[in-house]
Motif scaffolding. Structure first.
Motif, short mmCIF file in Angstrom:
data_model
loop_
_atom_site.label_atom_id
_atom_site.label_comp_id
_atom_site.label_asym_id
_atom_site.label_seq_id
_atom_site.Cartn_x
_atom_site.Cartn_y
_atom_site.Cartn_z
N LYS A 93 1.23 5.53 0.08
CA LYS A 93 0.54 6.74 0.55
C LYS A 93 0.88 7.89 -0.36
N MET B 219 -4.32 1.33 -3.73
CA MET B 219 -3.93 -0.07 -3.65
C MET B 219 -3.80 -0.66 -5.04
N ASN C 21 -14.46 -1.56 -0.37
CA ASN C 21 -13.08 -1.13 -0.10
C ASN C 21 -12.94 0.38 -0.19
N GLU C 22 -13.60 0.97 -1.18
CA GLU C 22 -13.50 2.41 -1.34
C GLU C 22 -14.19 3.15 -0.20
N MET D 1 0.86 -1.19 0.00
CA MET D 1 0.00 0.00 0.00
C MET D 1 0.89 1.24 0.00
N CYS E 6 -9.83 2.61 0.93
CA CYS E 6 -8.80 1.96 0.11
C CYS E 6 -9.12 2.18 -1.36
N THR F 5 -8.27 2.35 -5.42
CA THR F 5 -7.45 1.73 -6.45
C THR F 5 -7.50 2.60 -7.69
N ASP G 104 -5.24 6.23 0.39
CA ASP G 104 -4.36 5.14 0.00
C ASP G 104 -4.75 4.63 -1.37
#
Length: 246
Positions: free
Chosen positions: A3, A12, A38-39, A1, A43, A45, A10
């Motif tokens: 930053k 990913m 996840n979002e 991960m 997190c 992507t 973050d």
């Protein structure tokens, strides 16, 4: 991960071994739901991790599911319109009640409407660019499949009306009934029934255009509302996403 600087969320990367490859509609929706969760948890992507192949796979799933279900609905539409226009008895009653007509209307439109509402829920499951790309490609394939179905059905129903159910063809077929020892009254009744029923195909052709437009618009409206929701969540600090990437 990793930053990102400036307080960004973050990001990913997706390991190659965990690449998503949807094979069916429910599987595609499951991938969207998982990444949406996840979002919501922060997190994010990058949308570039959704490869061209994966985007095409989401489009393919949307196209196949929309086109296949649309063809079935298109085939049922003349039957439903025939019930409403009192050419086809429903539940054995030659004179349909309001309940019969409502049931026939649901037969023609209910599946498409339910499918659109189901897809509308999926259209709201995005915040970042990754899930948005999934949703856009899934809806894009769905839209192409629905439009292709509508065009084919529109052409087919007009062909049936103008080329198959011509006065000459109807007369030729009904005349053959005399060879089956049908009475003149029966032959005349069948002839006039077919002459009246063939107009159902023109009505069905335009009905499919309208129902297809509704089928496409509902998920798009839901996605627009989700965009407004996401802006508010970001402004309130509930989720940490670059507002330009929503």
């Amino acid at each position: 991960m990793s930053k990102q600087s400036g307080g960004s969320p973050d990001v990913m990367p997706v390991p190659q071994s965990n690449e998503i490859h949807p094979r069916g509609l429910l599987e595609a929706i499951s991938y969207i739901d998982q990444n949406f969760a996840n979002e919501l948890g922060g997190c994010m992507t990058n949308s570039r991790f959704l490869t061209t192949k994966q985007r095409l796979e989401f489009m393919e799933v949307g196209f196949r599911s929309s086109f296949a279900s649309g063809i079935v609905t298109a085939l049922l539409t003349p039957v439903a319109i025939g019930v409403i226009e009192q050419y086809i008895p429903m539940f054995g009653d030659p004179t349909p009640t309001m309940f019969d007509k409502f049931s026939a209307f649901l037969l023609a439109l209910g599946f498409s409407l339910g499918y659109a509402i189901f897809m509308a829920k999926t259209a709201t499951c995005y915040i970042g660019g990754y899930t948005r790309a999934m949703v856009l490609n899934l809806l894009g394939g769905m839209t192409v499949g629905a439009v292709l179905k509508a065009v084919l059905a529109f052409i087919a129903f007009h062909f049936i009306y103008f080329k198959v159910f011509t006065d000459k063809n109807i007369l030729w077929v009904t005349e053959k009934l005399y060879h089956a020892r049908a009475s003149s009254k029966t032959v005349a009744a069948i002839y006039y029934w077919v002459q009246g029923f063939k107009g159902i195909f023109l009505t069905s052709a335009y009905f499919i255009l309208v129902s297809t437009a509704v089928f496409i618009i509902i998920p798009l409206i839901a996605m627009a509302f989700a965009w407004i929701r996401n802006r508010r969540l970001i402004a309130a600090g509930v989720v940490n996403v670059d507002a330009n990437n929503v």
